[in-house]
Design an enzyme around this catalytic site. Sequence first.
Site, mmCIF file in Angstrom:
data_model
loop_
_atom_site.group_PDB
_atom_site.id
_atom_site.type_symbol
_atom_site.label_atom_id
_atom_site.label_comp_id
_atom_site.label_asym_id
_atom_site.label_seq_id
_atom_site.Cartn_x
_atom_site.Cartn_y
_atom_site.Cartn_z
ATOM 1 N N GLU A 1 0.826 -1.212 0.000
ATOM 2 C CA GLU A 1 0.000 0.000 0.000
ATOM 3 C C GLU A 1 0.859 1.259 0.000
ATOM 4 O O GLU A 1 0.588 2.215 -0.734
ATOM 5 C CB GLU A 1 -0.920 0.043 1.229
ATOM 6 C CG GLU A 1 -1.871 -1.111 1.350
ATOM 7 C CD GLU A 1 -1.338 -2.209 2.267
ATOM 8 O OE1 GLU A 1 -0.178 -2.652 2.088
ATOM 9 O OE2 GLU A 1 -2.084 -2.621 3.159
ATOM 10 N N CYS B 1 -2.617 -2.763 7.478
ATOM 11 C CA CYS B 1 -2.139 -2.711 8.868
ATOM 12 C C CYS B 1 -2.276 -1.269 9.366
ATOM 13 O O CYS B 1 -2.686 -0.375 8.624
ATOM 14 C CB CYS B 1 -0.680 -3.170 8.930
ATOM 15 S SG CYS B 1 0.481 -1.995 8.179
#
Length: 142
Positions: free
Chosen positions: A48, A76
């Site tokens: 990401e 996360c």
Amino acid sequence: MRMALEEAERAAAHDDIPIGALVVHDGVVLARGHNERERRADPTAHAEVLALRAAARALGSWRVLHATLYVTLEPCAMCAGAIVLARVPRVVYGASDPKAGAAGSVLDVLAQPQLNHRPRVESGLLADECATLLRGFFAARR
């Protein structure tokens, strides 16, 4: 999400956990990324983050507006923070992460009312395929 799965397979090819991401901006794939923590020896080299960095460069702005981030695994806490800071309006992820997920599983950083941005979150897109890829990766290492 299929393109994100292709990115995840690229990560596995160099022994990184197979997670892939892409940023779609106004209907066009703007950026891609896959985990490169092992390859770069960088704890922040998550799919990401790499995709968001590439998208910001392509846009010439740290604000990744009018975009959707597709990722094979629930972000996360670090990635969720980057998503909020980049002002990404929509996140779509495949498999949930019951150990470190920060989009509803363990934490819900993306829905914190105290933060100045809360993206729309959709989960479960090709979840079985995303989870199978991860399970296979870890099974091969045990």
